[in-house]
Scaffold this active site. Structure first.
Site, PDB file in Angstrom:
ATOM      1  N   HIS A  83      35.909  73.944  33.820  1.00 44.46           N
ATOM      2  CA  HIS A  83      34.977  74.816  33.101  1.00 44.46           C
ATOM      3  C   HIS A  83      34.305  75.721  34.140  1.00 44.46           C
ATOM      4  O   HIS A  83      34.131  75.321  35.293  1.00 44.46           O
ATOM      5  CB  HIS A  83      33.944  73.918  32.419  1.00 44.46           C
ATOM      6  CG  HIS A  83      32.974  74.613  31.511  1.00 44.46           C
ATOM      7  ND1 HIS A  83      31.888  75.313  31.983  1.00 44.46           N
ATOM      8  CD2 HIS A  83      32.920  74.693  30.170  1.00 44.46           C
ATOM      9  CE1 HIS A  83      31.196  75.791  30.950  1.00 44.46           C
ATOM     10  NE2 HIS A  83      31.801  75.437  29.840  1.00 44.46           N
TER      11      HIS A  83
ATOM     12  N   ASP B 141      32.630  66.066  36.940  1.00 41.90           N
ATOM     13  CA  ASP B 141      31.998  66.685  35.776  1.00 41.90           C
ATOM     14  C   ASP B 141      32.391  65.840  34.555  1.00 41.90           C
ATOM     15  O   ASP B 141      33.516  65.899  34.083  1.00 41.90           O
ATOM     16  CB  ASP B 141      32.519  68.135  35.657  1.00 41.90           C
ATOM     17  CG  ASP B 141      32.055  68.816  34.377  1.00 41.90           C
ATOM     18  OD1 ASP B 141      31.389  68.152  33.548  1.00 41.90           O
ATOM     19  OD2 ASP B 141      32.365  70.012  34.201  1.00 41.90           O
TER      20      ASP B 141
ATOM     21  N   GLN C 279      32.636  66.074  29.140  1.00 37.94           N
ATOM     22  CA  GLN C 279      33.452  65.781  27.950  1.00 37.94           C
ATOM     23  C   GLN C 279      33.966  64.339  27.983  1.00 37.94           C
ATOM     24  O   GLN C 279      34.862  63.988  27.214  1.00 37.94           O
ATOM     25  CB  GLN C 279      34.651  66.744  27.866  1.00 37.94           C
ATOM     26  CG  GLN C 279      34.296  68.200  27.783  1.00 37.94           C
ATOM     27  CD  GLN C 279      33.669  68.601  26.443  1.00 37.94           C
ATOM     28  OE1 GLN C 279      33.704  67.858  25.467  1.00 37.94           O
ATOM     29  NE2 GLN C 279      33.089  69.785  26.400  1.00 37.94           N
TER      30      GLN C 279
ATOM     31  N   LYS D  91      26.118  67.251  24.312  1.00 37.82           N
ATOM     32  CA  LYS D  91      27.524  67.004  23.916  1.00 37.82           C
ATOM     33  C   LYS D  91      27.740  65.543  23.575  1.00 37.82           C
ATOM     34  O   LYS D  91      28.859  65.125  23.294  1.00 37.82           O
ATOM     35  CB  LYS D  91      28.470  67.393  25.046  1.00 37.82           C
ATOM     36  CG  LYS D  91      28.176  68.739  25.647  1.00 37.82           C
ATOM     37  CD  LYS D  91      29.338  69.652  25.631  1.00 37.82           C
ATOM     38  CE  LYS D  91      29.049  70.867  26.485  1.00 37.82           C
ATOM     39  NZ  LYS D  91      29.724  72.052  26.028  1.00 37.82           N
TER      40      LYS D  91
ATOM     41  N   CYS E 138      35.341  79.026  28.271  1.00 35.94           N
ATOM     42  CA  CYS E 138      34.750  79.048  29.616  1.00 35.94           C
ATOM     43  C   CYS E 138      35.742  78.505  30.640  1.00 35.94           C
ATOM     44  O   CYS E 138      35.348  77.793  31.589  1.00 35.94           O
ATOM     45  CB  CYS E 138      33.450  78.250  29.679  1.00 35.94           C
ATOM     46  SG  CYS E 138      32.122  79.011  28.782  1.00 35.94           S
TER      47      CYS E 138
END
Ligand code: PLP
Length: 406
Positions: A123, A200, A203, A226, A364
């Protein structure tokens, strides 16, 4: 045990509405998830009953809210199995978190000629802060390539390391196509070369158990909104030994120990990295979201999302002229696709008219879309409150889009 889907959908008031006179279908969960009443009510309770600025007060409500804020830190610590509470730093979200690490770690450890490894499936939030850091310091980015199924090429990854590699920053799960990267193995590879790793996890944390000690991640970053929590909240997990060595990023109130006009000394962890009044209402709401996930059951959530992914992949692959991207063996419930000769944006607008929210565009992840040779996709990202019937409705809407364009 299978989830009680009627009860679950009742927990999410927003799902009950109609959009364009059709029952609302929400397939934009990778952009942000909806919030259960348990989160909404918890934040409502803060503002109605306990609101007061934290840490500095001696009065009753300040003390109470401080306690709730610090209990939230403990809830997050347990959720990702960090060793210590003070390894949990609250931020405004993943973007805020990665920028913090890029500035703080970058200030201390990056200099001219150094290299940072990222992947081709990141991202923008895990590209641009590193790119800017490289520009400031005269360092450079190395990018791990992918195969056509959207999986990182691990042999290439291995070859990217040099004596100048200072950090690896990779996503646990790709937001554009859902690939789950083998981050545990990738961290091991980096550690064999004494290189720390930032993951990261934006998700990932809501789609499967994350244990930061088992992963041995040096930093693990994610966003509250999220994972059924409020916007404006996020977490950096950082290993104590590394955080202790890093300089603060933002400065001001709360993060200081002694301030004189000549010199300032800084507060201990985690407060050194939490300048100013934190979003304590949001953080308390985030802890409620974690409790909601835990009470629902992460194993049950994973099983249901897997079933939705299998059903959705099968149904979409039956549609003529539809091309699905991302066939990784390990992936979360994201269906990213294009339709022959139809711009994703046009398709998304028509699908919306059927009451169905999907996201269209580059998600993104422009460099990744460029690699695929496309400008964007239509992305249906599903979570445990979605249903097979909703997938059927998406398929019907796609057929309508095709009819319109033919
Ligand atoms: N990283 C990934 C993998 C994402 O999916 C996102 C948002 O979509 C981000 C980072 C940025 O998150 P936020 O906008 O909450 O800071």
């Amino acid at each position: 045990m299978a989830l009680d889907i009627v009860k679950i959908r009742n927990d999410f008031p927003i799902l009950k509405q109609t959009v364009h006179n059709k029952p609302f279908v929400y397939f934009d969960n990778a952009a942000t998830t909806q919030k259960p009443v348990q989160v909404i009510d918890r934040m409502d309770k803060v503002y109605r009953e306990t609101n007061s600025n934290i840490h500095r007060g001696v009065h009753y409500l300040s003390d109470l809210t401080t306690r709730h804020f610090e209990e939230a830190r403990e809830t997050i610590r347990k959720f990702i199995n960090a060793r210590y509470d003070h390894e949990i730093i609250f931020t405004s979200g993943t973007t805020g978190g990665i920028n913090l690490v890029a500035f703080s770690f970058g200030e201390k450890y990056i200099s001219r000629g150094d290299e940072i490894i990222i992947s081709a499936i990141e991202h923008h939030a895990n590209i641009v802060p590193w790119q800017m850091l490289c520009e400031r310091k005269g360092a450079s980015l190395k990018v791990i390539p992918l195969n056509s199924d959207g999986e990182l090429l691990l042999e290439e990854y291995d070859r990217l390391f040099s004596s100048n590699t200072r950090l690896v920053a990779i996503t646990h799960v790709a937001n554009s196509i859902g690939t789950i990267n083998p981050v545990r193995e990738m961290i091991q590879t980096a550690h064999q070369k004494n290189v720390p790793v930032l993951i990261d996890g934006t998700q990932a944390v809501q789609h499967g158990k994350v244990d930061v000690q088992d992963l041995d991640a040096d930093f693990y970053v994610f966003s509250g909104h999220k994972m059924y929590g409020p916007t404006g909240t996020g977490v950096i997990y950082g290993k104590e030994s590394i955080l202790e060595e890093l300089p603060p990023y933002q400065t001001g109130g709360e993060m200081v120990d002694q301030v004189t006009f000549e010199k300032t000394t800084f507060n201990r962890l985690p407060f050194k990295f939490e300048a100013g009044t934190p979003n304590y209402t949001g953080v308390i709401g985030l802890a409620a979201a974690v409790r909601y996930i835990e009470e629902t059951g992460l194993d049950e959530i994973v099983a249901r999302e897997k079933e939705l992914l299998e059903y959705g992949s099968r149904r979409l692959s039956e549609i003529d002229g539809l091309h699905l991207f991302g066939q990784a063996e390990n992936k979360i419930s994201i269906l990213s696709f294009i339709l022959d000769d139809i711009h994703p944006f046009d398709a998304g607008m028509i699908i919306d008219k059927y009451g169905i929210a999907v996201r269209t565009g580059n998600h993104c992840a422009q460099p990744f879309m460029e690699l695929l040779g496309i400008r964007g996709t239509i992305r249906a990202s599903m979570v445990f409150y979605n249903t097979r019937e909703e997938i059927d409705r998406l398929c019907e809407a796609i057929e309508k889009v095709k009819e319109m364009f033919n």
